[in-house]
Write an enzyme that holds these catalytic residues in place. Structure first.
Site, PDB file in Angstrom:
ATOM      1  N   GLU A   1      -4.443  -1.895  11.422  1.00 56.81           N
ATOM      2  CA  GLU A   1      -3.024  -1.696  11.150  1.00 56.81           C
ATOM      3  C   GLU A   1      -2.257  -1.421  12.439  1.00 56.81           C
ATOM      4  O   GLU A   1      -1.173  -1.981  12.668  1.00 56.81           O
ATOM      5  CB  GLU A   1      -2.843  -0.527  10.177  1.00 56.81           C
ATOM      6  CG  GLU A   1      -1.392  -0.253   9.837  1.00 56.81           C
ATOM      7  CD  GLU A   1      -1.228   0.903   8.846  1.00 56.81           C
ATOM      8  OE1 GLU A   1      -0.077   1.243   8.537  1.00 56.81           O
ATOM      9  OE2 GLU A   1      -2.248   1.462   8.386  1.00 56.81           O
TER      10      GLU A   1
ATOM     11  N   ALA B   1      -9.800  15.985   1.566  1.00 61.09           N
ATOM     12  CA  ALA B   1      -9.940  14.576   1.951  1.00 61.09           C
ATOM     13  C   ALA B   1     -11.021  13.879   1.132  1.00 61.09           C
ATOM     14  O   ALA B   1     -10.914  12.677   0.841  1.00 61.09           O
ATOM     15  CB  ALA B   1     -10.273  14.475   3.436  1.00 61.09           C
TER      16      ALA B   1
ATOM     17  N   ILE C   1       0.854  -1.182   0.000  1.00 59.00           N
ATOM     18  CA  ILE C   1       0.000   0.000   0.000  1.00 59.00           C
ATOM     19  C   ILE C   1       0.890   1.233   0.000  1.00 59.00           C
ATOM     20  O   ILE C   1       1.818   1.334   0.806  1.00 59.00           O
ATOM     21  CB  ILE C   1      -1.004   0.012   1.168  1.00 59.00           C
ATOM     22  CG1 ILE C   1      -1.931   1.231   1.053  1.00 59.00           C
ATOM     23  CG2 ILE C   1      -0.315  -0.074   2.529  1.00 59.00           C
ATOM     24  CD1 ILE C   1      -3.212   1.105   1.835  1.00 59.00           C
TER      25      ILE C   1
END
Length: 385
Positions: free
Chosen positions: A250, A184, A129
């Site tokens: 994560e 965003a 990623i």
């Protein structure tokens, strides 16, 4: 064997325990004999991924219909813990299985899931990623990489850095702006199959303070033409929300890694001080040694209990961002302290590369930085006050 001797948490059901034992055997037989060579080469060979896939140790929580093992995060947790207990802290499989694959499972279309997940589960594809850029780290809203619509697809331009699995990855989830004017809300996730991607280029494998064998790289995208189905999901502008939703997992993965490294450090230190002599007696017989190790074990036991609680909460879908941030910050901060104390008890030998504690000392430092710096974790926690 952990030096903490805690009871097994409720989330470690019988099948999870069996997987833990299977993983431990696999690591001992397939990885451990090569650890020094891979550390010296500063890279894991490509076939390691195929071996892990063939053993069922990639994408364990992906449903069977998409080629995974149909497990839960509990299965991810014990596999990742065994990698770290075995000394394979730099192997990028936790990111591949626990971060990249879940993005595709949770946000991909049915066609995307069927196309990519089975290949990630076998190791035919290696996932990465691409978030960080030369000028953008924790501030994901500030990414400058763009994916501009052209015809029936997109044109991707930008550069990324600090990308785990960067040299081997052939399926890369790229954070890009599909509409730079929206901040965003203009961020989307683009999935790039690199094997036939014209304009995609891998930069250098980055030299680092630690994690030498981690495949950490620069990536460049120069007018890379992508089909419409490279957009993860079916709608633009959802990338930032998708990223935020996945950050608790994560950060929990980082906490699991940190805890396992501490356990390994403590176990090796206890073994060392029981063998090493100074001033006519074993180092373990000095009161200072006993006090230092007692402190480490006490703090680690509390941390492990909290980590097991967080894993249980996450498996039930109840782990919130604040608690995940606490786990990442507390565990990696403690990791730095414990490994530093352990190295001190090795004396001069702790500074020598031939002793694993020296590698652990270097490798541990980055964990207070990646997956969101610990300062960012404190900001997130402060918002809950």
């Amino acid at each position: 064997m952990s030096p903490l001797n805690l009871p097994r948490p409720a989330w470690m059901t019988e099948d999870v325990v069996l997987l833990e034992e299977q993983t431990r055997r696999f690591v001992a037989e397939e990885f451990t004999p090569h650890i020094e060579k891979w550390n010296e080469d500063h890279l894991y060979p490509r076939e390691v991924w195929n071996k892990a896939g063939a053993a069922g140790l990639l994408c364990p929580s992906i449903p069977e219909e998409y080629g995974g093992a149909g497990g839960t995060f509990a299965h991810e947790a014990v596999i990742d813990r065994e990698y770290s207990l075995g000394g394979f802290d730099a192997f990028g499989a936790p990111l591949h299985s626990g971060i990249v694959a879940p993005y595709i499972l949770r946000y991909g279309t049915e066609d995307q899931k069927k196309r990519w997940l089975p290949k990630l589960a076998t190791g035919e594809m290696i996932g990465a990623i691409a978030m960080s850029e030369p000028g953008t780290g924790s501030d994901l809203q500030g990414v400058r990489t763009t994916a501009v619509k052209k015809g029936n697809g997109y044109v991707l331009n930008g550069s990324k850095t600090f990308i785990t699995n960067g040299q081997h990855a052939n399926l890369i989830v790229v954070v890009a702006k599909t509409d730079p004017k929206l901040g965003a809300k203009g961020v989307s996730l683009m999935v790039v199959e690199t094997d036939d991607a014209q304009g995609f280029r891998r930069g250098r494998k980055l030299k680092k303070l630690g994690m030498d064998s981690a495949d950490t790289s620069e990536l460049f995208f120069e007018d890379v033409s992508l089909p419409a189905e490279s957009l993860l999901g079916s709608e633009e502008g959802l990338g930032f929300v998708q990223l935020m939703n996945e950050l608790p997992q994560e950060r929990l993965l980082v906490g699991i890694h940190a805890m396992a490294m501490m356990e390994r450090a403590l176990e090796q230190t206890i073994a060392y001080v029981k063998e090493r002599h100074a001033f006519g007696k074993k180092i373990i017989d000095f009161q200072n040694t006993q006090f230092v190790l007692a402190e480490c074990k006490s703090e680690m036991t509390m941390a492990k209990a909290f980590l097991d609680h967080c894993i249980g909460q996450h498996i039930e879908g109840k782990l919130d961002t604040t608690t995940a941030s606490m786990a990442k910050y507390l565990l990696t901060d403690l990791q730095g302290k414990v490994i530093d104390r352990c190295l001190q008890l090795f004396g001069g030998y702790g500074y020598m590369d031939e002793y694993p504690i020296s590698r652990m000392y270097r490798d541990a430092r980055v964990m207070r930085i990646y997956a969101g710096t610990n300062e960012i974790m404190k900001l997130l926690i402060a918002r809950s006050l």
